[in-house]
Enzyme design. Structure first.
Site, PDB file in Angstrom:
ATOM      1  N   TYR A  61       0.906  13.511 -12.638  1.00  0.00           N
ATOM      2  CA  TYR A  61       0.221  12.317 -12.131  1.00  0.00           C
ATOM      3  C   TYR A  61      -0.096  11.413 -13.312  1.00  0.00           C
ATOM      4  O   TYR A  61      -0.528  11.880 -14.365  1.00  0.00           O
ATOM      5  CB  TYR A  61      -1.087  12.707 -11.433  1.00  0.00           C
ATOM      6  CG  TYR A  61      -1.901  11.503 -11.011  1.00  0.00           C
ATOM      7  CD1 TYR A  61      -1.736  10.943  -9.754  1.00  0.00           C
ATOM      8  CD2 TYR A  61      -2.808  10.900 -11.887  1.00  0.00           C
ATOM      9  CE1 TYR A  61      -2.463   9.816  -9.369  1.00  0.00           C
ATOM     10  CE2 TYR A  61      -3.528   9.780 -11.521  1.00  0.00           C
ATOM     11  CZ  TYR A  61      -3.346   9.241 -10.263  1.00  0.00           C
ATOM     12  OH  TYR A  61      -4.049   8.121  -9.890  1.00  0.00           O
ATOM     13  N   GLU A  72      -0.002   3.205 -10.454  1.00  0.00           N
ATOM     14  CA  GLU A  72      -0.013   4.656 -10.311  1.00  0.00           C
ATOM     15  C   GLU A  72       1.429   5.152 -10.223  1.00  0.00           C
ATOM     16  O   GLU A  72       2.220   4.572  -9.499  1.00  0.00           O
ATOM     17  CB  GLU A  72      -0.769   5.003  -9.033  1.00  0.00           C
ATOM     18  CG  GLU A  72      -1.009   6.473  -8.824  1.00  0.00           C
ATOM     19  CD  GLU A  72      -1.777   6.732  -7.529  1.00  0.00           C
ATOM     20  OE1 GLU A  72      -2.980   6.998  -7.598  1.00  0.00           O
ATOM     21  OE2 GLU A  72      -1.158   6.650  -6.453  1.00  0.00           O
TER      22      GLU A  72
END
Ligand code: GDP
Ligand code: MN
Length: 391
Positions: free
Chosen positions: A108, A198
């Site tokens: 992530y 993101e």
């Protein structure tokens, strides 16, 4: 403002972030064509402004062009329900058809504005626990999230990439690729006035490379005017229809989760009103600023917005009449409320020029306005009324 994954990937590509090859399709035929030209197994991905598509059935692997056709046929037109769309779901209009990636590990990575810090307000977040919802990771095992904060005064430095790299414990062979991605995220963030970028997952492939498998970018609405190319990416179908309507009439509206709908003039007064609703034990259903002018048309539009939110159980109007006198505000409210069928309890608190006339008009109208003088008293009444209505 949010954009689709395929649009966010176009931006990442301009900054040389490695991505799977692919193209967007609006029909199964086109999806098949793209799959044929890619000549590999592909993933067919629903394009909606919401994450969690994998779990919701919006992402499918297809080994042949025929399978890509079938996958696209199943996904386009489907109502995709994920934890982010809410139970009403979103109708899928487009799919992204991409070369499938052999995944070794999912990471992530994000860069966002952290408003709880004052000097170092941009923060990278990275985690070995990629692919899943970062909110869950943050609440169950916050130690798995590595952070690196950037001061806007000094900007990016290779130190940030190093801190994340060692924190993630990545293999040395990935160091250059990784720091290039970290740096590019900062460049995109600043150049495009983003508020969030993101990459989830950022993948380590079986052959030992990094690739951005999924990405999401949110832009600061107040910066959009500087970026016509981003403004063009806007997809109104994906946005909350009430918010779109509000923007079109110059009403500043943000939907929240509570039951007390507020209509206020001025942003500061709107925030105060929301605070007092909370102090009185309630929850505001929205932030709504009808603006300094607060014309009858805007007041009516604001009423429509509030009454079409099914969660709103009572309305609190708090208007300070300055140039726009309270009697005219009262007339505007009476006119607007009488045009709208759905009747909700309404508490009105007016102050300012011609306030007595304004209150009299409201009290004498056959609509049931609760007239309050003091703000806290108004908030308390509105909260009470929002509880007592029978659904
Ligand atoms: P999201 O669910 O909306 O966040 O969509 P993602 O694009 O992040 O995909 C969800 C998950 O599907 C990923 O975490 C991967 O596990 C899987 N996935 C997506 N694309 C591929 C791919 O090309 N190959 C493989 N093996 N899995 C993929
Ligand atoms: Mn994802």
């Amino acid at each position: 403002m949010k954009i689709h994954e395929y649009q966010a990937k176009e931006i990442l590509r301009q900054y040389n972030i490695p991505l799977p090859h692919g193209e967007v399709a609006e029909s199964p035929e086109k999806a098949k064509e793209i799959a044929s030209s890619l000549r590999t197994t592909v993933v067919v991905k629903a394009q909606v402004h919401a994450g969690g598509r994998g779990k919701g059935g919006g992402i499918r692997l297809a080994e042949t062009p025929k399978e890509a056709y079938d996958a696209a046929k199943a996904i386009i037109g489907m109502k995709l329900v994920t934890h982010q769309t809410g139970p009403e779901g979103k109708i899928v209009k487009k799919v992204l058809v991409e070369q499938a990636t052999d995944i070794k590990q999912e990471l992530y990575l994000s860069l966002l504005v952290d408003r709880s810090r004052n000097k170092e307000c941009l923060v990278y977040m990275a985690s070995q626990a990629g692919g899943m919802d970062i909110e869950d990771v943050a609440s169950t095992s916050p130690e798995k999230i590595i952070k690196a904060a950037i001061s806007p005064a000094t900007g990016y430095s290779p130190f940030h990439a190093r801190k994340l790299f060692y924190g993630l414990g990545l293999d040395k062979s990935l160091s250059t690729q990784f720091s290039n991605i970290i740096k590019a995220l900062y460049q995109i963030f600043v150049a495009k006035d983003a508020s969030l970028i993101e990459i989830n997952p950022l993948v380590i492939t079986q052959d030992g490379n990094l690739i951005a498998l999924d990405t999401k970018i949110t832009f600061d609405d107040d910066g959009i005017y500087r970026h016509p190319e981003i403004k063009e990416m806007r997809d109104i179908n994906e946005e909350d229809p009430l918010e779109v309507e509000a923007v079109n009439t110059g009403v500043n509206y943000i939907k929240l989760d509570g039951e007390v709908g507020c209509m206020v003039n001025g942003a500061g007064l709107a925030m105060t009103t929301m605070d007092l609703i909370k102090l009185a034990g309630g929850e505001p259903a929205n932030f709504l600023d009808v603006g300094g002018g607060a014309s009858a048309e805007r007041v009516e539009k604001a009423f429509r917005i509030l009454t079409s939110d099914p969660k709103v159980k009572a309305i609190l109007v708090n208007i300070f009449g300055g140039i726009l006198r309270c009697d005219r505000v009262a007339n505007g409210l009476i006119e607007a409320a009488s045009k709208i069928d759905k009747k909700l309890p309404m508490v009105v608190r007016l102050q300012g020029t011609n306030v007595e006339e304004g209150r009299k008009l409201l009290q004498n109208s056959n609509l049931k306005f609760e007239v309050a003088e003091e703000l806290y008293e108004a908030a308390r009444k509105a909260v009470e009324l929002s509880r007592s209505t029978i659904p």
